[in-house]
Design a protein around this motif. Sequence first.
Motif, PDB file in Angstrom:
ATOM      1  N   MET A 172       8.044  71.243   2.744  1.00 24.44           N
ATOM      2  CA  MET A 172       6.680  70.958   2.445  1.00 24.44           C
ATOM      3  C   MET A 172       6.377  71.202   0.967  1.00 24.44           C
ATOM      4  N   CYS A 173       6.979  72.217   0.437  1.00 24.64           N
ATOM      5  CA  CYS A 173       6.790  72.538  -0.974  1.00 24.64           C
ATOM      6  C   CYS A 173       7.362  71.437  -1.854  1.00 24.64           C
ATOM      7  N   ARG A 174       8.493  70.888  -1.394  1.00 22.42           N
ATOM      8  CA  ARG A 174       9.082  69.795  -2.168  1.00 22.42           C
ATOM      9  C   ARG A 174       8.189  68.568  -2.147  1.00 22.42           C
ATOM     10  N   ASP A 175       7.552  68.336  -1.022  1.00 23.44           N
ATOM     11  CA  ASP A 175       6.655  67.184  -0.950  1.00 23.44           C
ATOM     12  C   ASP A 175       5.471  67.355  -1.902  1.00 23.44           C
ATOM     13  N   LEU A 176       4.954  68.596  -1.977  1.00 19.56           N
ATOM     14  CA  LEU A 176       3.852  68.859  -2.893  1.00 19.56           C
ATOM     15  C   LEU A 176       4.302  68.725  -4.336  1.00 19.56           C
ATOM     16  N   ASP A 177       5.523  69.200  -4.629  1.00 15.67           N
ATOM     17  CA  ASP A 177       6.048  69.046  -5.986  1.00 15.67           C
ATOM     18  C   ASP A 177       6.176  67.561  -6.353  1.00 15.67           C
ATOM     19  N   GLY A 178       6.635  66.764  -5.431  1.00 14.45           N
ATOM     20  CA  GLY A 178       6.798  65.325  -5.678  1.00 14.45           C
ATOM     21  C   GLY A 178       5.456  64.645  -5.916  1.00 14.45           C
ATOM     22  N   VAL A 179       4.454  65.006  -5.083  1.00 14.67           N
ATOM     23  CA  VAL A 179       3.124  64.427  -5.223  1.00 14.67           C
ATOM     24  C   VAL A 179       2.513  64.878  -6.548  1.00 14.67           C
ATOM     25  N   PHE A 180       2.676  66.185  -6.830  1.00 14.24           N
ATOM     26  CA  PHE A 180       2.148  66.707  -8.078  1.00 14.24           C
ATOM     27  C   PHE A 180       2.809  66.020  -9.276  1.00 14.24           C
ATOM     28  N   GLN A 181       4.142  65.873  -9.216  1.00 12.36           N
ATOM     29  CA  GLN A 181       4.885  65.227 -10.307  1.00 12.36           C
ATOM     30  C   GLN A 181       4.426  63.782 -10.494  1.00 12.36           C
ATOM     31  N   GLN A 182       4.237  63.097  -9.372  1.00 15.90           N
ATOM     32  CA  GLN A 182       3.819  61.698  -9.445  1.00 15.90           C
ATOM     33  C   GLN A 182       2.402  61.582 -10.021  1.00 15.90           C
ATOM     34  N   SER A 183       1.490  62.410  -9.556  1.00 15.63           N
ATOM     35  CA  SER A 183       0.122  62.339 -10.079  1.00 15.63           C
ATOM     36  C   SER A 183       0.084  62.798 -11.531  1.00 15.63           C
ATOM     37  N   PHE A 184       0.931  63.778 -11.872  1.00 17.57           N
ATOM     38  CA  PHE A 184       0.997  64.208 -13.269  1.00 17.57           C
ATOM     39  C   PHE A 184       1.497  63.062 -14.160  1.00 17.57           C
ATOM     40  N   ASN A 185       2.503  62.329 -13.685  1.00 16.28           N
ATOM     41  CA  ASN A 185       3.010  61.181 -14.449  1.00 16.28           C
ATOM     42  C   ASN A 185       1.917  60.129 -14.650  1.00 16.28           C
ATOM     43  N   TRP A 186       1.156  59.882 -13.580  1.00 16.22           N
ATOM     44  CA  TRP A 186       0.071  58.896 -13.703  1.00 16.22           C
ATOM     45  C   TRP A 186      -0.959  59.360 -14.724  1.00 16.22           C
ATOM     46  N   VAL A 187      -1.331  60.611 -14.640  1.00 22.21           N
ATOM     47  CA  VAL A 187      -2.322  61.150 -15.574  1.00 22.21           C
ATOM     48  C   VAL A 187      -1.762  61.112 -16.994  1.00 22.21           C
ATOM     49  N   TRP A 188      -0.493  61.492 -17.137  1.00 21.66           N
ATOM     50  CA  TRP A 188       0.128  61.522 -18.469  1.00 21.66           C
ATOM     51  C   TRP A 188       0.232  60.115 -19.056  1.00 21.66           C
ATOM     52  N   ARG A 189       0.656  59.161 -18.228  1.00 19.06           N
ATOM     53  CA  ARG A 189       0.735  57.777 -18.718  1.00 19.06           C
ATOM     54  C   ARG A 189      -0.652  57.247 -19.084  1.00 19.06           C
ATOM     55  N   GLY A 190      -1.662  57.574 -18.308  1.00 19.53           N
ATOM     56  CA  GLY A 190      -3.026  57.173 -18.626  1.00 19.53           C
ATOM     57  C   GLY A 190      -3.499  57.790 -19.933  1.00 19.53           C
ATOM     58  N   THR A 191      -3.157  59.073 -20.135  1.00 17.49           N
ATOM     59  CA  THR A 191      -3.525  59.752 -21.383  1.00 17.49           C
ATOM     60  C   THR A 191      -2.844  59.091 -22.565  1.00 17.49           C
ATOM     61  N   LEU A 192      -1.551  58.802 -22.434  1.00 19.80           N
ATOM     62  CA  LEU A 192      -0.820  58.124 -23.515  1.00 19.80           C
ATOM     63  C   LEU A 192      -1.398  56.728 -23.796  1.00 19.80           C
ATOM     64  N   ALA A 193      -1.747  56.003 -22.742  1.00 17.77           N
ATOM     65  CA  ALA A 193      -2.332  54.664 -22.919  1.00 17.77           C
ATOM     66  C   ALA A 193      -3.674  54.760 -23.623  1.00 17.77           C
ATOM     67  N   ARG A 194      -4.501  55.739 -23.242  1.00 15.26           N
ATOM     68  CA  ARG A 194      -5.792  55.911 -23.917  1.00 15.26           C
ATOM     69  C   ARG A 194      -5.614  56.272 -25.384  1.00 15.26           C
ATOM     70  N   LEU A 195      -4.632  57.160 -25.689  1.00 14.69           N
ATOM     71  CA  LEU A 195      -4.344  57.524 -27.080  1.00 14.69           C
ATOM     72  C   LEU A 195      -3.879  56.299 -27.878  1.00 14.69           C
ATOM     73  N   ARG A 196      -2.989  55.508 -27.270  1.00 11.18           N
ATOM     74  CA  ARG A 196      -2.503  54.299 -27.926  1.00 11.18           C
ATOM     75  C   ARG A 196      -3.647  53.307 -28.164  1.00 11.18           C
ATOM     76  N   TYR A 197      -4.533  53.173 -27.182  1.00 12.72           N
ATOM     77  CA  TYR A 197      -5.686  52.286 -27.305  1.00 12.72           C
ATOM     78  C   TYR A 197      -6.592  52.743 -28.443  1.00 12.72           C
ATOM     79  N   ARG A 198      -6.853  54.073 -28.509  1.00 14.92           N
ATOM     80  CA  ARG A 198      -7.715  54.591 -29.566  1.00 14.92           C
ATOM     81  C   ARG A 198      -7.099  54.365 -30.938  1.00 14.92           C
TER      82      ARG A 198
END
Length: 195
Positions: free
Chosen positions: A1-27
């Motif tokens: 169960m902990c691994r599943d949470l780590d995977g979900v957290f990692q995936q959502s972190f990647n989405w947030v990080w990619r969104g942050t990078l895209a916003r920085l690039r856009y700015r």
Amino acid sequence: MCRDLDGVFQQSFNWVWRGTLARLRYRRTKAALTILRHYRRYKVKSYIREVSRRFHNVRQLRDRGRNVQWPTPPKVLRRFEEALQAIYHRWRAGELIRSVPPEVLPQLRAKVAAMEVLKGHRADIGLQRAWQGNYIALKPDSPQSSGSFVPVANELKRKDKYMNVLFSCHVRKVPHGLQGTPWIQGNLGKPRTGG
């Protein structure tokens, strides 16, 4: 169960990080485009100010700004510069024509027309001397033919409704095939002898 949470957290972190990078690039891209737009506006305004500064007093100059150097335009204004130069040349030509006395203007128009037509064909077309135009009607040049020419010209004026004779003179007609022959080159202009 902990691994599943780590995977979900990692995936959502990647989405947030990619969104942050895209916003920085856009700015950054938006900032670069804003800087570029302001720089282009600055170049255009500085070019127009420079043209205005250089041509400010050309009306008072004797040559109406003929020797004033045009500033180098930005690439975006090349066609605008061509149009601006055409406007300036048209204005300058109008100023020069306005400075010509009205009685000389028809002669000037005739000389300009002759220059355009005879460009490259004749070295001297008599621009320095006054042009009369209707040489046959002038009594001192041709007293024998002016008597018959004037009534015929007046009849044509009445019939064809034109204002005046632009040009008339005596010519010697040479047959087309004989133009380059040595006889024509040697004898043209010599008076004819009887026979």
